[in-house]
Design a protein around this motif. Structure first.
Motif, PDB file in Angstrom:
ATOM      1  N   ALA A  43     -15.672 -32.817  31.555  1.00 44.02           N
ATOM      2  CA  ALA A  43     -15.510 -32.685  32.761  1.00 44.02           C
ATOM      3  C   ALA A  43     -14.476 -31.929  33.241  1.00 44.02           C
ATOM      4  O   ALA A  43     -14.279 -30.999  34.035  1.00 44.02           O
ATOM      5  N   LEU A  44     -13.298 -32.281  32.644  1.00 46.47           N
ATOM      6  CA  LEU A  44     -12.113 -31.784  32.989  1.00 46.47           C
ATOM      7  C   LEU A  44     -11.782 -30.468  32.412  1.00 46.47           C
ATOM      8  O   LEU A  44     -10.965 -29.481  32.820  1.00 46.47           O
ATOM      9  N   GLY A  45     -12.759 -30.074  31.524  1.00 48.09           N
ATOM     10  CA  GLY A  45     -12.579 -28.637  30.881  1.00 48.09           C
ATOM     11  C   GLY A  45     -12.554 -27.416  31.914  1.00 48.09           C
ATOM     12  O   GLY A  45     -12.237 -26.259  31.729  1.00 48.09           O
ATOM     13  N   GLU A  46     -13.100 -27.705  33.108  1.00 50.34           N
ATOM     14  CA  GLU A  46     -13.659 -26.637  34.075  1.00 50.34           C
ATOM     15  C   GLU A  46     -12.409 -26.820  35.028  1.00 50.34           C
ATOM     16  O   GLU A  46     -12.493 -26.081  35.904  1.00 50.34           O
ATOM     17  N   CYS A  47     -11.305 -27.881  34.920  1.00 49.00           N
ATOM     18  CA  CYS A  47     -10.435 -27.862  36.098  1.00 49.00           C
ATOM     19  C   CYS A  47      -9.234 -27.081  35.309  1.00 49.00           C
ATOM     20  O   CYS A  47      -8.632 -27.275  34.534  1.00 49.00           O
ATOM     21  N   SER A  48      -9.083 -25.788  35.970  1.00 48.36           N
ATOM     22  CA  SER A  48      -7.795 -25.259  35.528  1.00 48.36           C
ATOM     23  C   SER A  48      -6.444 -25.223  35.994  1.00 48.36           C
ATOM     24  O   SER A  48      -5.609 -24.402  35.621  1.00 48.36           O
ATOM     25  N   ALA A  49      -6.415 -25.989  36.907  1.00 47.56           N
ATOM     26  CA  ALA A  49      -4.896 -26.326  37.741  1.00 47.56           C
ATOM     27  C   ALA A  49      -4.356 -27.387  37.211  1.00 47.56           C
ATOM     28  O   ALA A  49      -3.519 -27.944  37.765  1.00 47.56           O
ATOM     29  N   ILE A  50      -4.726 -27.926  36.200  1.00 49.67           N
ATOM     30  CA  ILE A  50      -4.146 -29.403  35.595  1.00 49.67           C
ATOM     31  C   ILE A  50      -2.634 -28.896  35.180  1.00 49.67           C
ATOM     32  O   ILE A  50      -2.420 -27.997  34.234  1.00 49.67           O
ATOM     33  N   GLU A  51      -1.632 -29.914  35.734  1.00 52.75           N
ATOM     34  CA  GLU A  51      -0.351 -29.482  35.145  1.00 52.75           C
ATOM     35  C   GLU A  51       0.135 -30.673  34.344  1.00 52.75           C
ATOM     36  O   GLU A  51       0.961 -30.429  33.434  1.00 52.75           O
ATOM     37  N   THR A  52      -0.357 -32.069  34.400  1.00 50.47           N
ATOM     38  CA  THR A  52       0.180 -33.100  33.670  1.00 50.47           C
ATOM     39  C   THR A  52      -0.977 -34.046  33.231  1.00 50.47           C
ATOM     40  O   THR A  52      -2.033 -34.130  33.993  1.00 50.47           O
ATOM     41  N   LEU A  53      -1.004 -34.266  31.645  1.00 52.65           N
ATOM     42  CA  LEU A  53      -1.950 -35.033  31.402  1.00 52.65           C
ATOM     43  C   LEU A  53      -1.301 -36.292  30.751  1.00 52.65           C
ATOM     44  O   LEU A  53      -0.750 -36.126  29.644  1.00 52.65           O
ATOM     45  N   ASN A  54      -1.749 -37.605  31.160  1.00 51.95           N
ATOM     46  CA  ASN A  54      -1.186 -38.756  30.603  1.00 51.95           C
ATOM     47  C   ASN A  54      -2.138 -39.620  29.918  1.00 51.95           C
ATOM     48  O   ASN A  54      -3.181 -40.076  30.447  1.00 51.95           O
ATOM     49  N   LEU A  55      -2.491 -39.358  28.559  1.00 53.54           N
ATOM     50  CA  LEU A  55      -3.342 -40.051  27.639  1.00 53.54           C
ATOM     51  C   LEU A  55      -2.848 -41.087  26.668  1.00 53.54           C
ATOM     52  O   LEU A  55      -3.411 -41.225  25.460  1.00 53.54           O
ATOM     53  N   GLU A  56      -1.995 -41.776  27.268  1.00 51.14           N
ATOM     54  CA  GLU A  56      -1.172 -42.689  26.304  1.00 51.14           C
ATOM     55  C   GLU A  56      -2.279 -43.660  25.948  1.00 51.14           C
ATOM     56  O   GLU A  56      -2.865 -44.341  26.758  1.00 51.14           O
ATOM     57  N   GLU A  57      -2.259 -44.137  24.618  1.00 51.35           N
ATOM     58  CA  GLU A  57      -3.098 -45.361  24.415  1.00 51.35           C
ATOM     59  C   GLU A  57      -4.664 -45.456  24.982  1.00 51.35           C
ATOM     60  O   GLU A  57      -5.006 -46.318  25.383  1.00 51.35           O
ATOM     61  N   ILE A  58      -5.463 -44.313  24.917  1.00 54.20           N
ATOM     62  CA  ILE A  58      -6.843 -44.137  25.329  1.00 54.20           C
ATOM     63  C   ILE A  58      -7.766 -44.156  24.018  1.00 54.20           C
ATOM     64  O   ILE A  58      -8.896 -44.157  24.243  1.00 54.20           O
ATOM     65  N   ARG A  59      -7.185 -44.646  22.963  1.00 52.53           N
ATOM     66  CA  ARG A  59      -8.063 -44.751  21.660  1.00 52.53           C
ATOM     67  C   ARG A  59      -8.710 -43.690  21.083  1.00 52.53           C
ATOM     68  O   ARG A  59     -10.028 -43.512  21.041  1.00 52.53           O
ATOM     69  N   LEU A  60      -7.807 -42.542  21.263  1.00 54.68           N
ATOM     70  CA  LEU A  60      -8.286 -41.135  20.975  1.00 54.68           C
ATOM     71  C   LEU A  60      -8.369 -40.983  19.625  1.00 54.68           C
ATOM     72  O   LEU A  60      -7.360 -41.359  18.842  1.00 54.68           O
ATOM     73  N   CYS A  61      -9.646 -40.240  19.005  1.00 55.51           N
ATOM     74  CA  CYS A  61      -9.714 -40.047  17.344  1.00 55.51           C
ATOM     75  C   CYS A  61      -9.738 -38.500  17.230  1.00 55.51           C
ATOM     76  O   CYS A  61      -9.661 -38.012  18.413  1.00 55.51           O
ATOM     77  N   ASP A  62     -10.023 -38.235  16.077  1.00 58.51           N
ATOM     78  CA  ASP A  62      -9.745 -36.541  15.909  1.00 58.51           C
ATOM     79  C   ASP A  62     -11.322 -35.997  16.567  1.00 58.51           C
ATOM     80  O   ASP A  62     -11.022 -34.909  17.101  1.00 58.51           O
ATOM     81  N   TYR A  63     -12.345 -36.819  16.865  1.00 58.50           N
ATOM     82  CA  TYR A  63     -13.375 -36.289  17.320  1.00 58.50           C
ATOM     83  C   TYR A  63     -12.991 -35.989  19.147  1.00 58.50           C
ATOM     84  O   TYR A  63     -13.293 -34.979  19.646  1.00 58.50           O
ATOM     85  N   GLY A  64     -12.395 -37.044  19.611  1.00 58.22           N
ATOM     86  CA  GLY A  64     -12.013 -36.936  20.999  1.00 58.22           C
ATOM     87  C   GLY A  64     -10.843 -35.735  20.941  1.00 58.22           C
ATOM     88  O   GLY A  64     -10.951 -34.869  22.138  1.00 58.22           O
ATOM     89  N   ALA A  65     -10.072 -35.428  20.032  1.00 60.82           N
ATOM     90  CA  ALA A  65      -9.088 -34.495  19.979  1.00 60.82           C
ATOM     91  C   ALA A  65      -9.687 -32.909  20.077  1.00 60.82           C
ATOM     92  O   ALA A  65      -9.447 -32.191  20.866  1.00 60.82           O
ATOM     93  N   VAL A  66     -10.941 -32.809  19.640  1.00 60.84           N
ATOM     94  CA  VAL A  66     -11.674 -31.610  19.646  1.00 60.84           C
ATOM     95  C   VAL A  66     -12.128 -31.438  20.735  1.00 60.84           C
ATOM     96  O   VAL A  66     -12.064 -30.217  21.569  1.00 60.84           O
ATOM     97  N   THR A  67     -12.639 -32.611  21.554  1.00 65.74           N
ATOM     98  CA  THR A  67     -13.326 -32.107  22.974  1.00 65.74           C
ATOM     99  C   THR A  67     -11.783 -32.023  23.904  1.00 65.74           C
ATOM    100  O   THR A  67     -12.029 -31.215  25.105  1.00 65.74           O
ATOM    101  N   LEU A  68     -10.791 -32.401  23.595  1.00 67.68           N
ATOM    102  CA  LEU A  68      -9.539 -32.324  24.502  1.00 67.68           C
ATOM    103  C   LEU A  68      -9.232 -30.830  24.294  1.00 67.68           C
ATOM    104  O   LEU A  68      -8.450 -30.299  25.571  1.00 67.68           O
ATOM    105  N   CYS A  69      -9.393 -30.068  23.368  1.00 71.58           N
ATOM    106  CA  CYS A  69      -9.089 -28.917  23.171  1.00 71.58           C
ATOM    107  C   CYS A  69      -9.559 -28.034  24.322  1.00 71.58           C
ATOM    108  O   CYS A  69      -8.927 -27.268  24.639  1.00 71.58           O
ATOM    109  N   SER A  70     -10.542 -28.289  24.623  1.00 65.24           N
ATOM    110  CA  SER A  70     -11.446 -27.431  25.916  1.00 65.24           C
ATOM    111  C   SER A  70     -10.463 -27.420  26.954  1.00 65.24           C
ATOM    112  O   SER A  70     -10.485 -26.308  27.528  1.00 65.24           O
ATOM    113  N   VAL A  71     -10.099 -28.781  27.202  1.00 64.47           N
ATOM    114  CA  VAL A  71      -9.156 -28.759  28.473  1.00 64.47           C
ATOM    115  C   VAL A  71      -7.929 -27.950  28.361  1.00 64.47           C
ATOM    116  O   VAL A  71      -7.250 -27.283  29.157  1.00 64.47           O
TER     117      VAL A  71
END
Length: 681
Positions: free
Chosen positions: A208-236
């Motif tokens: 969903a956030l991949g369409e938000c082009s105005a994002i300035e800060t992302l706090n994703l500490e300790e959200i249990r992200l794995c390498d698969y989640g990293a792939v989807t984060l790349c679009s953001v």
């Protein structure tokens, strides 16, 4: 008429603390109004509130208070509204329209969803540049609430904050629907740290956030992200050209592969200034990719890579990226075993970075003695350095080289924080006299002897701003001169002399009135020492933590301490473990527990308290309003007394688990440092 006074910075935050008396509300509200009107520089002012309940509330008084607040902030203020996300705040219903006539447009609006429901209709039309903090009591929020709020504020700058693992699906579903309705330019700050979203929820949120082009800060500490989640984060990341801050701390599932993908995506973030990848299991391959990324993100100022798997080759690759960031200010490589060769590589990358202010190399050293020489040679070439942590750096050097190394560190004219803890060596400290701006000095665990004590006594008077001093576990052997000098450091707020060998009889801290933490463990205070302690302890009105373990304090000593402890109104942690306290001492202590209104942690383990003392303690603990933990293992009481205590206080105030006492940092005393021990250990 509308007065655009938003250029004058001040944040007014309205917080709700539950039901309060009318008199207390009036005092709080007028105090805030006066402080804002007189510009006493509070960055956040709190106004106490209460739920909208028919049994409480004074409408006329609320309206008057709202008027006074509006008038005060209307003079000189940039407005922010924050209800903490926990209360309805209906009693301030007069405030919005009063503010509309005084200040417009406000630059910052921070509020929970409940406030948004009645406030957004009046504010959205006239506040296109406001900041909304979309947070709420997650147990009562639905995706529909979040969608309505985000859509209503679609022209504002939205801070999406969600730090609770409860109702995680709410924020994901709400954001997804809101973005599909066109809220793509409003979401600027995303903070879902410690929400433990997991891979699937994180992937849905990132989609969903991949369409938000105005994002300035992302706090994703300790959200249990794995390498698969990293792939989807790349679009953001690829769509966020304005991104300046991103934190992925404590996501150990990312690994080298995920970090490499993220580094490739971050190449598009030309404005990136802050990157935190601590505790993500990164290795050499990730460092190579990061070095390439730093060549594109030349504005990078802050990089934290603590507690990863970086070794010499990774340090070598990283150093090549550091030289490409001329404005670099902060580097944290702690707990990466890069060794002497890796430190040398990092030193080459940092050489010439005149903006560097923070360097953390704690725990990166091996047993080689050359690491200290490399660091001490580098430090004087960093003119802006203010923070240096070389914890566990070996100082096993010839005397002349050790003196030279300390002198080089002392040449940092702007150094304010120096941590040399657990660097075992008997070395001269005279070279630190040049650090006149030092506020934080940690020499714990260095096993310094008498000569170092004399050097320290001559150095401390040259540090007039020193507020933090940690000398735990040294061998000063009752050096009286050092004790006198420490007592003259009037700005100290943190002092740890545990196991330092300093004689408590020579210690007089009556000038250190700002102390909040005091540790005198293992100083053999005894009966005579409590007499001296009782003389100056009442003067430490700001004291919050007091540790007196392993000091042979008996019932008589406890009686002297109990006579003055109630004067320490801020005291929340008291450690009297491993002493000689019996039933009489326990009875005396129980008599003052009801007067220690802030006490939340009490350690009495490994004393001589019997069944009678346990019975008296139970009565005292019931009277102590905030006491949450009391350790009592290792005393002379029987199992029946422990069961009785557990029953009387409801099991909420005992730390008994198979006869073992929990570590101090788990109990919550705030003591967190290398080399700290269990209470009484």
């Amino acid at each position: 008429s509308c007065l655009p006074l938003c250029e004058l910075p001040m944040l007014l935050a309205f917080s709700a603390f539950g039901p309060r008396s009318g008199r207390a509300q009036e005092e709080d509200q007028h105090e805030v109004s006066a402080s804002i009107g007189n510009r006493i520089r509070p960055k956040v002012a709190h106004v106490a509130g209460y739920p909208s309940d028919s049994s409480v509330g004074h409408p006329d008084q609320d309206q008057d208070a709202s008027k006074s607040i509006a008038v005060a902030v209307g003079k000189k203020a940039r407005v922010g509204i924050d209800d903490g996300g926990t209360a309805k705040m209906d009693y301030l219903h007069h405030l919005p329209r009063l503010l509309l006539g005084r200040i417009w447009p406000p630059e910052r609006i921070v509020m929970g969803l409940r406030v948004c429901r009645w406030l957004h209709t009046e504010l959205t039309a006239a506040a296109p540049h406001a900041v909304l903090k979309a947070t709420e009591n997650v147990d009562t929020t639905t995706p529909a609430d979040l969608v309505k709020t985000l859509y209503a504020f679609r022209k504002c700058r939205v801070l999406l904050h969600w730090d609770s693992p409860t109702n995680r699906d709410t924020v994901v579903a709400g954001v997804s629907v809101a973005v599909s309705l066109g809220c793509t330019e409003s979401i600027v700050h995303v903070d879902v740290g410690e929400s433990k979203l997991g891979a699937k929820r994180a992937a849905a949120l990132f989609q969903a956030l991949g369409e938000c082009s105005a994002i300035e800060t992302l706090n994703l500490e300790e959200i249990r992200l794995c390498d698969y989640g990293a792939v989807t984060l790349c679009s953001v990341l690829r769509s966020s050209e304005k991104l300046t801050h991103i934190s992925l701390k404590d996501n150990r599932g990312i690994g080298d592969g995920g970090a490499a993908l993220l580094a490739d995506a971050l190449v598009e973030c030309k404005a990136l200034r802050h990157l935190d990848l601590s505790n993500c299991k990164l290795g050499t391959f990730a460092m190579r990719k990061l070095a390439v990324m730093m060549g594109h993100c030349t504005r990078l100022e802050h990089l934290s890579l603590a507690d990863n798997h970086i070794r010499v080759l990774g340090a070598s690759s990283l150093s090549k990226g550091l030289v490409l960031c001329p404005n670099f200010k902060h580097l944290d490589l702690s707990e990466n075993k890069i060794g002497e060769a890796g430190v040398l590589c990092i030193a080459k990358g940092l050489d010439g970075l005149t903006c560097l202010t923070h360097l953390n190399l704690a725990g990166v050293f091996d047993s080689g003695s050359g690491s200290m020489l490399v660091v001490s040679d580098l430090v004087p070439r960093l003119p802006s350095l203010q923070y240096l942590n070389i914890n566990s750096c070996p100082l096993v050097l010839p005397v002349d080289q050790a003196v030279w190394a300390i002198q080089r560190i002392g040449m940092c004219a702007k150094l304010r924080h120096l941590d040399m803890s657990n660097s075992i060596s008997e070395c001269s400290l005279e070279g630190l006299q040049g650090c006149s701006t030092l506020t934080h000095l940690n020499l714990s665990g260095m096993e310094l002897g008498t000569h170092a004590a004399m050097d320290l006594a001559s150095v401390l008077p040259h540090m007039p701003e020193l507020s933090y001093l940690d000398l735990y576990r040294n061998e000063f052997h009752g050096n009286r001169e050092l004790a006198v000098v420490i007592g003259s450091c009037s700005r100290l707020t943190y002092l740890d002399l545990g196991l330092s060998g300093i004689s408590s009889a020579d210690l007089d801290l009556r000038k250190c009135v700002g102390l909040t933490f005091l540790c005198l463990d293992d100083l053999r205070i005894g009966e005579a020492g409590t007499v001296t302690l009782a003389e100056w302890l009442p003067l430490l009105s700001a004291l919050k933590e007091l540790h007196l373990a392993h000091n042979a304090i008996s019932d008589t000593g406890v009686r002297r301490l109990c006579a003055v402890l109630p004067q320490s109104t801020a005291l929340h942690s008291l450690d009297l473990s491993s002493n000689a306290i019996g039933d009489c001492g326990a009875a005396t202590l129980s008599g003052i527990l009801g007067r220690l209104l802030s006490l939340s942690w009490l350690a009495l383990h490994r004393n001589r308290i019997g069944d009678l003392g346990a019975l008296r303690l139970a009565g005292g603990m019931i009277q102590c309003p905030r006491l949450s933990t009391c350790t009592i293992t290792g005393n002379l009481m029987g199992e029946g007394s422990e069961a009785m205590l557990d029953k009387v206080v409801g099991g909420q105030k005992l730390a008994i688990a198979n006869g073992q006492v929990r570590a101090r940092d788990q109990i919550g005393t705030g003591r967190d440092k290398a080399g700290s021990r269990e209470p009484g250990g």
